[in-house]
Write an enzyme that holds these catalytic residues in place. Sequence first.
Site, PDB file in Angstrom:
ATOM      1  N   CYS A 129       4.599   0.522 -12.354  1.00  0.00           N
ATOM      2  CA  CYS A 129       3.965   1.906 -12.098  1.00  0.00           C
ATOM      3  C   CYS A 129       4.204   3.381 -12.425  1.00  0.00           C
ATOM      4  O   CYS A 129       3.834   4.173 -11.804  1.00  0.00           O
ATOM      5  CB  CYS A 129       3.587   1.679 -10.375  1.00  0.00           C
ATOM      6  SG  CYS A 129       2.449  -0.029  -9.789  1.00  0.00           S
ATOM      7  N   LYS A 195       2.382  -1.047   1.222  1.00  0.00           N
ATOM      8  CA  LYS A 195       2.510  -2.095   0.414  1.00  0.00           C
ATOM      9  C   LYS A 195       3.476  -1.821  -0.402  1.00  0.00           C
ATOM     10  O   LYS A 195       3.795  -2.292   0.016  1.00  0.00           O
ATOM     11  CB  LYS A 195       1.882  -0.990  -1.176  1.00  0.00           C
ATOM     12  CG  LYS A 195       1.081  -1.836  -2.124  1.00  0.00           C
ATOM     13  CD  LYS A 195       0.764  -1.440  -3.210  1.00  0.00           C
ATOM     14  CE  LYS A 195       0.213  -1.892  -4.432  1.00  0.00           C
ATOM     15  NZ  LYS A 195      -0.037  -1.331  -5.116  1.00  0.00           N
ATOM     16  N   ARG A 205      -3.101  -9.173 -11.677  1.00  0.00           N
ATOM     17  CA  ARG A 205      -2.308  -8.793 -12.267  1.00  0.00           C
ATOM     18  C   ARG A 205      -2.848  -8.824 -14.164  1.00  0.00           C
ATOM     19  O   ARG A 205      -3.307  -8.532 -15.329  1.00  0.00           O
ATOM     20  CB  ARG A 205      -1.225  -9.477 -12.689  1.00  0.00           C
ATOM     21  CG  ARG A 205      -0.848  -8.512 -10.948  1.00  0.00           C
ATOM     22  CD  ARG A 205       1.356  -8.873 -11.385  1.00  0.00           C
ATOM     23  NE  ARG A 205       1.133  -7.569 -10.182  1.00  0.00           N
ATOM     24  CZ  ARG A 205       2.869  -7.590  -9.002  1.00  0.00           C
ATOM     25  NH1 ARG A 205       3.382  -8.123  -9.760  1.00  0.00           N
ATOM     26  NH2 ARG A 205       2.527  -6.854  -8.442  1.00  0.00           N
ATOM     27  N   GLU A 233       7.036   4.831   6.653  1.00  0.00           N
ATOM     28  CA  GLU A 233       6.644   4.887   5.320  1.00  0.00           C
ATOM     29  C   GLU A 233       5.049   5.498   5.361  1.00  0.00           C
ATOM     30  O   GLU A 233       5.070   6.391   5.311  1.00  0.00           O
ATOM     31  CB  GLU A 233       5.583   3.179   4.124  1.00  0.00           C
ATOM     32  CG  GLU A 233       6.834   2.820   3.727  1.00  0.00           C
ATOM     33  CD  GLU A 233       7.206   3.744   2.637  1.00  0.00           C
ATOM     34  OE1 GLU A 233       5.878   4.661   1.830  1.00  0.00           O
ATOM     35  OE2 GLU A 233       7.580   3.214   1.518  1.00  0.00           O
ATOM     36  N   LYS A 248      -1.380  -3.335   2.690  1.00  0.00           N
ATOM     37  CA  LYS A 248      -2.027  -4.323   1.601  1.00  0.00           C
ATOM     38  C   LYS A 248      -0.751  -5.461   1.350  1.00  0.00           C
ATOM     39  O   LYS A 248       0.673  -4.798   1.300  1.00  0.00           O
ATOM     40  CB  LYS A 248      -2.284  -3.276   0.150  1.00  0.00           C
ATOM     41  CG  LYS A 248      -2.656  -4.195  -0.378  1.00  0.00           C
ATOM     42  CD  LYS A 248      -2.616  -2.950  -1.867  1.00  0.00           C
ATOM     43  CE  LYS A 248      -2.786  -4.352  -3.182  1.00  0.00           C
ATOM     44  NZ  LYS A 248      -2.321  -3.048  -4.307  1.00  0.00           N
ATOM     45  N   SER A 274      -6.210 -10.108  -4.439  1.00  0.00           N
ATOM     46  CA  SER A 274      -6.612 -11.150  -5.446  1.00  0.00           C
ATOM     47  C   SER A 274      -6.152 -12.389  -5.349  1.00  0.00           C
ATOM     48  O   SER A 274      -7.116 -13.192  -4.874  1.00  0.00           O
ATOM     49  CB  SER A 274      -6.076 -10.827  -7.035  1.00  0.00           C
ATOM     50  OG  SER A 274      -4.958 -10.955  -7.094  1.00  0.00           O
ATOM     51  N   TYR A 313     -12.492  -8.387  -2.748  1.00  0.00           N
ATOM     52  CA  TYR A 313     -13.696  -9.156  -3.555  1.00  0.00           C
ATOM     53  C   TYR A 313     -14.952  -9.884  -3.557  1.00  0.00           C
ATOM     54  O   TYR A 313     -15.571 -10.019  -3.506  1.00  0.00           O
ATOM     55  CB  TYR A 313     -12.622  -9.772  -4.808  1.00  0.00           C
ATOM     56  CG  TYR A 313     -11.889  -9.670  -5.110  1.00  0.00           C
ATOM     57  CD1 TYR A 313     -12.175  -8.673  -6.354  1.00  0.00           C
ATOM     58  CD2 TYR A 313     -10.438  -8.922  -4.955  1.00  0.00           C
ATOM     59  CE1 TYR A 313     -10.871  -8.191  -6.985  1.00  0.00           C
ATOM     60  CE2 TYR A 313      -9.222  -8.449  -5.262  1.00  0.00           C
ATOM     61  CZ  TYR A 313      -9.737  -7.410  -6.413  1.00  0.00           C
ATOM     62  OH  TYR A 313      -8.160  -6.739  -6.469  1.00  0.00           O
TER      63      TYR A 313
HETATM   64  C1  PBG Z   1      -1.835  -1.305  -8.816  1.00  0.00           C
HETATM   65  C2  PBG Z   1      -2.311  -2.000  -7.879  1.00  0.00           C
HETATM   66  C3  PBG Z   1      -1.776  -3.303  -7.251  1.00  0.00           C
HETATM   67  C4  PBG Z   1      -3.214  -4.070  -6.917  1.00  0.00           C
HETATM   68  C5  PBG Z   1      -3.714  -2.816  -6.732  1.00  0.00           C
HETATM   69  N1  PBG Z   1      -3.765  -1.355  -6.993  1.00  0.00           N
HETATM   70  C6  PBG Z   1      -0.794  -4.566  -8.166  1.00  0.00           C
HETATM   71  C7  PBG Z   1       0.092  -4.520  -8.290  1.00  0.00           C
HETATM   72  O1  PBG Z   1       0.999  -3.668  -7.421  1.00  0.00           O
HETATM   73  O2  PBG Z   1       0.651  -5.486  -9.102  1.00  0.00           O
HETATM   74  C8  PBG Z   1      -2.912  -5.532  -6.533  1.00  0.00           C
HETATM   75  C9  PBG Z   1      -4.435  -6.113  -5.693  1.00  0.00           C
HETATM   76  C10 PBG Z   1      -5.171  -7.250  -5.541  1.00  0.00           C
HETATM   77  O3  PBG Z   1      -4.048  -8.105  -5.649  1.00  0.00           O
HETATM   78  O4  PBG Z   1      -6.038  -7.524  -5.594  1.00  0.00           O
HETATM   79  N2  PBG Z   1      -0.487  -0.919  -8.495  1.00  0.00           N
END
Ligand code: PBG
Length: 325
Positions: A129, A195, A205, A233, A248, A274, A313
């Site tokens: 990232c 997160k 991914r 955070e 998240k 996801s 989604y």
């Molecule tokens: C980017 C990002 C991710 C997700 C949202 N923004 C992937 C990660 O951090 O590996 C995941 C979203 C999902 O799983 O639906 N950093």
Amino acid sequence: MMSAVRMRRLRGSEAMRRLVRETRLHPSQFIWPLFVRSGTGVRTPIGSMPGVSQTSVDELLRDAERAMTAGLGGILLFGIPDTKDAVGSSAWDPHGPVPEAVRAVKREFPDLLVITDVCMCEYTDHGHCGLLTPSGDVDNDATLALLAKEALAHAEAGADIVAPSDMMDHRVAYLRQALDGAGYTHLPIMSYAAKYASAFYGPFREAAESTPAFGDRRSYQMDSANGREALREVRLDVEEGADILMVKPAGAYLDIISAVKRDTRMPLAAYQVSGEYSMIRAAAERGWIDGDRAMMESLVAIARAGADMIITYFALDAAAHLARR
Ligand code: PBG
């Protein structure tokens, strides 16, 4: 002596249950993540996310129209660039998939809220990232400038909200300053504030083609065992100027959603990621659970915990479900 209280009195009919229902869902709470890439007429299904595709901008416009018609709260855009390099330079290409998509959607559907994900992992060839040091660590402070360039490219294209998801320290303050300096003082930042490093991102991914080439994201995303750390955070992001906070994933972190809501009183989003989506879809495909009911139950739980908005989604399916009732 038996109690006079009978909890079942208020459960006898759907009309009664509806009257005393504490949590209500509305399509305007749902934000729909979409994956955009170059080309025309492209709609490539993502194997691990039934019902989700990568699309070109023209196809994305069809989805934007569906989002409008369903009354969704907005869409969240992720870009899959044609080329990746070590610094992720396609992230700030004004003709990259995300800026092109933002311009097209805002031209066709000016009232549809467009949020852009700001992160380097889709754009770097190593899939991390941010920028790497020679030893392969993610260089926090050097990454900030790249994120700012990306956020500015999205702002210039007309994004309504930018959403940094990288988990670098101080990125909200840095982005706020960069946006303000360029005249985007009005543009809100939705911060992926808490997160977690999560196995539930697996299918994403594949969708975003952003699996790290080596290692994992544990040096920047949070440890799933930590709750107090999440409050530190989010407080930091509030101090730095975040307008909307996000937790998240959502389903396995309902306690965090609840604590952040209580602690900050900020507008709060939760991302049903996801893996949460794909687990429900997969079990439903096998006939092991009722997919529609599991979808609505998972969403109502996230709202009950304290999320004002839900990135999911299921956005379109859930809105359709609400419209049928
Ligand atoms: C980017 C990002 C991710 C997700 C949202 N923004 C992937 C990660 O951090 O590996 C995941 C979203 C999902 O799983 O639906 N950093």
